[in-house]
Design a protein around this motif. Structure first.
Motif, PDB file in Angstrom:
ATOM      1  N   GLU A   1      -1.573   7.602  -4.879  1.00 19.91           N
ATOM      2  CA  GLU A   1      -1.140   7.765  -6.269  1.00 19.91           C
ATOM      3  C   GLU A   1      -0.992   6.409  -6.914  1.00 19.91           C
ATOM      4  O   GLU A   1      -0.906   5.405  -6.227  1.00 19.91           O
ATOM      5  CB  GLU A   1       0.210   8.495  -6.311  1.00 19.91           C
ATOM      6  N   ASP A   2      -0.955   6.400  -8.248  1.00 22.43           N
ATOM      7  CA  ASP A   2      -0.818   5.116  -8.935  1.00 22.43           C
ATOM      8  C   ASP A   2       0.435   4.388  -8.465  1.00 22.43           C
ATOM      9  O   ASP A   2       0.411   3.206  -8.169  1.00 22.43           O
ATOM     10  CB  ASP A   2      -0.773   5.322 -10.451  1.00 22.43           C
ATOM     11  N   ASN A   3       1.545   5.124  -8.427  1.00 26.16           N
ATOM     12  CA  ASN A   3       2.768   4.520  -7.899  1.00 26.16           C
ATOM     13  C   ASN A   3       2.879   4.860  -6.429  1.00 26.16           C
ATOM     14  O   ASN A   3       3.714   5.642  -6.017  1.00 26.16           O
ATOM     15  CB  ASN A   3       3.994   5.039  -8.654  1.00 26.16           C
ATOM     16  N   THR A   4       2.032   4.235  -5.630  1.00 29.03           N
ATOM     17  CA  THR A   4       1.996   4.571  -4.212  1.00 29.03           C
ATOM     18  C   THR A   4       3.253   4.075  -3.532  1.00 29.03           C
ATOM     19  O   THR A   4       3.922   3.156  -4.013  1.00 29.03           O
ATOM     20  CB  THR A   4       0.773   3.938  -3.538  1.00 29.03           C
ATOM     21  N   ASP A   5       3.570   4.693  -2.404  1.00 25.14           N
ATOM     22  CA  ASP A   5       4.723   4.211  -1.646  1.00 25.14           C
ATOM     23  C   ASP A   5       4.277   3.188  -0.601  1.00 25.14           C
ATOM     24  O   ASP A   5       5.080   2.699   0.164  1.00 25.14           O
ATOM     25  CB  ASP A   5       5.463   5.381  -0.983  1.00 25.14           C
ATOM     26  N   GLY A   6       2.985   2.870  -0.576  1.00 26.57           N
ATOM     27  CA  GLY A   6       2.475   1.967   0.456  1.00 26.57           C
ATOM     28  C   GLY A   6       2.636   0.504   0.086  1.00 26.57           C
ATOM     29  O   GLY A   6       2.437   0.135  -1.056  1.00 26.57           O
ATOM     30  N   GLY A   7       2.972  -0.313   1.053  1.00 28.07           N
ATOM     31  CA  GLY A   7       3.058  -1.758   0.840  1.00 28.07           C
ATOM     32  C   GLY A   7       1.678  -2.386   0.947  1.00 28.07           C
ATOM     33  O   GLY A   7       0.723  -1.778   1.423  1.00 28.07           O
ATOM     34  N   GLU A   8       1.605  -3.631   0.507  1.00 33.75           N
ATOM     35  CA  GLU A   8       0.346  -4.370   0.450  1.00 33.75           C
ATOM     36  C   GLU A   8      -0.396  -4.363   1.789  1.00 33.75           C
ATOM     37  O   GLU A   8      -1.579  -4.050   1.866  1.00 33.75           O
ATOM     38  CB  GLU A   8       0.677  -5.818   0.037  1.00 33.75           C
ATOM     39  N   GLU A   9       0.324  -4.684   2.834  1.00 30.30           N
ATOM     40  CA  GLU A   9      -0.320  -4.857   4.132  1.00 30.30           C
ATOM     41  C   GLU A   9      -0.960  -3.552   4.619  1.00 30.30           C
ATOM     42  O   GLU A   9      -2.100  -3.524   5.080  1.00 30.30           O
ATOM     43  CB  GLU A   9       0.737  -5.333   5.136  1.00 30.30           C
ATOM     44  N   LEU A  10      -0.196  -2.487   4.463  1.00 36.25           N
ATOM     45  CA  LEU A  10      -0.674  -1.191   4.916  1.00 36.25           C
ATOM     46  C   LEU A  10      -1.877  -0.741   4.100  1.00 36.25           C
ATOM     47  O   LEU A  10      -2.860  -0.210   4.631  1.00 36.25           O
ATOM     48  CB  LEU A  10       0.466  -0.177   4.762  1.00 36.25           C
ATOM     49  N   ARG A  11      -1.797  -0.974   2.808  1.00 33.79           N
ATOM     50  CA  ARG A  11      -2.892  -0.549   1.944  1.00 33.79           C
ATOM     51  C   ARG A  11      -4.165  -1.330   2.258  1.00 33.79           C
ATOM     52  O   ARG A  11      -5.264  -0.805   2.157  1.00 33.79           O
ATOM     53  CB  ARG A  11      -2.497  -0.714   0.472  1.00 33.79           C
ATOM     54  N   MET A  12      -4.002  -2.599   2.643  1.00 32.91           N
ATOM     55  CA  MET A  12      -5.175  -3.401   2.986  1.00 32.91           C
ATOM     56  C   MET A  12      -5.803  -2.911   4.283  1.00 32.91           C
ATOM     57  O   MET A  12      -7.018  -2.941   4.447  1.00 32.91           O
ATOM     58  CB  MET A  12      -4.794  -4.873   3.120  1.00 32.91           C
ATOM     59  N   LYS A  13      -4.945  -2.473   5.201  1.00 32.98           N
ATOM     60  CA  LYS A  13      -5.461  -1.985   6.470  1.00 32.98           C
ATOM     61  C   LYS A  13      -6.273  -0.712   6.256  1.00 32.98           C
ATOM     62  O   LYS A  13      -7.272  -0.484   6.925  1.00 32.98           O
ATOM     63  CB  LYS A  13      -4.296  -1.725   7.428  1.00 32.98           C
ATOM     64  N   TYR A  14      -5.810   0.109   5.327  1.00 31.48           N
ATOM     65  CA  TYR A  14      -6.522   1.342   4.989  1.00 31.48           C
ATOM     66  C   TYR A  14      -7.104   1.205   3.590  1.00 31.48           C
ATOM     67  O   TYR A  14      -6.842   2.013   2.705  1.00 31.48           O
ATOM     68  CB  TYR A  14      -5.574   2.529   5.034  1.00 31.48           C
TER      69      TYR A  14
END
Length: 584
Positions: A113-126
């Motif tokens: 979602e636009d306001n994702t609950d994921g942090g930078e590192e996790l989002r980069m991994k996926y």
RNA sequence: GGACUGGUAGUUCAGCUGGUUAGAAUGCCGCCCUGUCACGGCGGAGGUCGCGAGUUCGAGUCUCGUCCAGUCCGCCA
């Protein structure tokens, strides 16, 4: 195609059509007998409905779908009884008649979602999941528009796109090179290009008088939010031109992009000399969305017995309008800000010019009311204003005051998003003195031509020579830069000489270019733009990573594919490489 | 090379001057719910507090080291 429409296009006029959609399950809402599923693809979201009364089997199938399942749904477009004005497709929904699961999915580690609950590192991994998010898709679409319109404009101007090699030769000047071992030439290495600089000049010699390329460049330096080890340039070069021709051509490109991509009309871009930029803003890439330019108060403050001032090479101030009532706490914060090692000032002087006309300063001990009034006048202050002053070595003071100005700009909300203030900075110095190695370095690169009227200074005072070099700055971000090149062999020799190259060094590193210059090199010049940065500025972002599909992190790692990584012993052997830690 | 900030549930975070069984939200699972769209209600599972030493009767909390991430300085012709 497995689908007849996308998830972003169905409207009231499609009602009653039989359609098929494919996409990912964004979210489902179960209401007892009713199940709603938001189906998402690149183009948008469309609501699917399943009704227990109509088809219990289909409904129970729908209830098994998890987030990010890939689904094909065939059914009839229907007008909603409860419309959702927040969605473009919110007037309609699909009464599903056939549901196919094309693929199942694990529950993603963060919400798409636009306001994702994921942090930078996790989002980069996926990253492939992160890119499913609307915001990222939007950024890459913007990047595509920019690239497409750049090609359109340049093609219309007769520029041609020519590719240049990635496996080239390492040179010690400039940034650190990424290096590639050559298996067929044991002990020898290619370098990846920091830019296609020399090749585009050779293309000019070859007679391709208008060249461009949207091209990857590589620099092995420490990274920042706006720096990646591999980044993309819009690289351009023209023959038979003056600096004026280049500025006009590429101001045209910038205007074209503003118009086509952002639907903004920008007037003529202002121009400012490097010297003025340094004097007024303390840096060579000023953000001119707001004023608050420097006032030099050196002469007014020296010689009054205030040691800090007396020892200073430069004393300069900025005026913050209407900030005379800043509290002690606020001023202390700003003092702490400028004293941070990254900013580097030793302290902050201030003069409050209260609304009632009274003057109060942090240096009342050393200066009379008249002195202070004089300083305020120099800074153009009116009652209600606050003047902040830094003193010290010229360069350090300029840099610190520049930071303070930007900080004040942020605090006062003067750097408005959506406002664009492009600026040409011209007349850069040709050379830069390096204290450590006690020699001059080319500020731009060693092929930059000096201003003809300054050539004589190369012998007497090289530091004062100005170059035919220019930068395009938008909102305080250096978007691009270039220069008129040297096309004359003697001048190029002279340049290498000033840079401390021996004849042999020059021949060894740039012999191919110097040789080429002996075969009728046309006068030429060019410019290169940071394409990632340009995308970032246009997209209102603050990190180029958000505009690159698969970026690397702060330490140059790709956390998704986990690179760089070690290679097998056989590979090393084949490349004739032994690692230092194997020598122990 | 340096400065600063952070690392606690799948995720985002809270956790005070060291003290009982480490919390919240969200996500996930189960049940209920026929017009939701950040649905709602009830229940449940879920923790190597980055890692390693140390101080202490006792450490998520303090100290040192280390790793990782981020921002910046140096660097980036």
């Amino acid at each position: 195609m497995l689908r007849t429409h996308t998830c972003g296009e169905l409207r009231m006029n499609h009602v009653n059509s039989e359609i098929t959609l494919c996409g990912w399950v964004q979210r489902s809402r179960e209401m007892g007998g009713l199940t709603f599923i938001d189906l998402r693809d690149r183009y948008g979201i469309t609501q699917l409905v399943f009704n227990q009364d109509v088809s219990p089997a289909l409904c129970s199938e729908a209830r098994k779908l998890g987030r990010e399942f890939v689904v094909k749904a065939r059914g009839k477009v229907a007008e909603r009884s409860n419309k959702n004005p927040k969605m473009p497709t919110g007037d309609v929904e699909i009464l599903v008649e056939e549901l196919t699961v094309l693929n199942i999915s694990k529950t993603p580690p963060f919400t798409i979602e636009d306001n994702t609950d994921g942090g930078e590192e996790l989002r980069m991994k996926y990253r492939y999941l992160d890119l499913r998010r609307q915001v990222n898709k939007k950024n890459l679409e913007l990047r595509h528009r920019l690239s497409f319109e750049t090609r359109n404009y340049l093609d219309a101007q007769n520029f041609i796109d020519i590719e240049t090699p990635y496996l080239i030769k390492s040179t010690p000047e400039g940034a650190r090179d990424f290096v590639v071992p050559s298996r067929m030439n044991p002990g020898q290495f290619y370098a990846l290009p920091q830019s296609p600089q020399t090749f585009k000049q050779l293309l000019m010699v070859a007679g391709f008088d208008r060249y461009y390329q949207i091209v990857r460049c590589f620099r092995d330096e420490d990274l920042r939010a706006d720096r990646q080890p591999e980044f993309t340039q819009i690289d351009c070069e023209m023959s038979f031109v003056t600096q004026e021709d280049i500025l006009n051509t590429f101001e045209g490109l910038a205007r074209h992009l503003f118009r086509k991509v952002l639907n903004l009309e920008t007037g003529d871009f202002p121009r400012m000399s490097y010297t003025d930029a340094m004097m007024l803003y303390g840096c060579d890439k000023p953000d001119i969305r707001f004023g608050m330019t420097f006032s030099d108060v050196t002469l007014l403050m020296k010689g009054k017995g205030f040691k800090v001032a007396d020892d200073a090479e430069l004393i300069a101030g900025i005026r913050a309008d209407g900030c005379a009532e800043y509290s002690r706490k606020q001023l202390d914060e700003l003092t702490d800000y400028v004293k941070r090692p990254q900013v580097g000032a030793t302290g902050l002087l201030y003069i409050r010019y209260a609304a009632d006309g009274s003057i109060k300063s942090s240096v009342d001990k050393f200066y009379t009311a008249d002195d202070l009034a004089g300083i305020l006048k120099q800074c153009g202050a009116a009652p209600g204003d606050l003047v902040m002053i830094l003193a010290g070595q010229t360069e350090k003071t300029q840099k610190a005051l520049c930071e303070l100005r930007l900080e004040m700009g942020r605090r006062l909300g003067l750097m408005k998003a959506g406002e664009f203030k492009p600026l040409w900075v011209t007349d850069f110095p040709l050379l830069e003195w390096d204290e450590e190695t006690k020699r001059f370095y080319a500020k731009h690169h060693p092929f930059t031509s000096p201003k003809p009227e300054d050539i004589a200074l190369l012998d007497t005072d090289p530091g004062l020579v100005r170059a035919n070099a220019y930068d395009l700055v938008i909102n305080g971000v250096e978007i691009g830069g270039g220069s008129i090149r040297i096309h004359n062999k003697e001048l190029q020799h002279k340049m290498f000489q000033v840079l401390g190259f021996t004849e042999e060094d020059a021949q060894n590193q740039f012999g191919f270019l110097m040789n080429a210059f002996e075969y009728g090199a046309p006068p030429h010049g060019g410019i290169a733009f940071g394409f990632d940065r340009w995308s970032m500025i246009f997209g209102g972002g603050d990190s180029i990573r958000d505009f690159i599909a698969f970026p690397k992190n702060n330490s140059g790692r790709d956390v998704m594919i986990d690179s760089p990584s070690e290679i097998k012993e056989e590979q090393l052997k084949e490349l004739n490489i032994r690692l230092a830690n194997q020598l122990k």
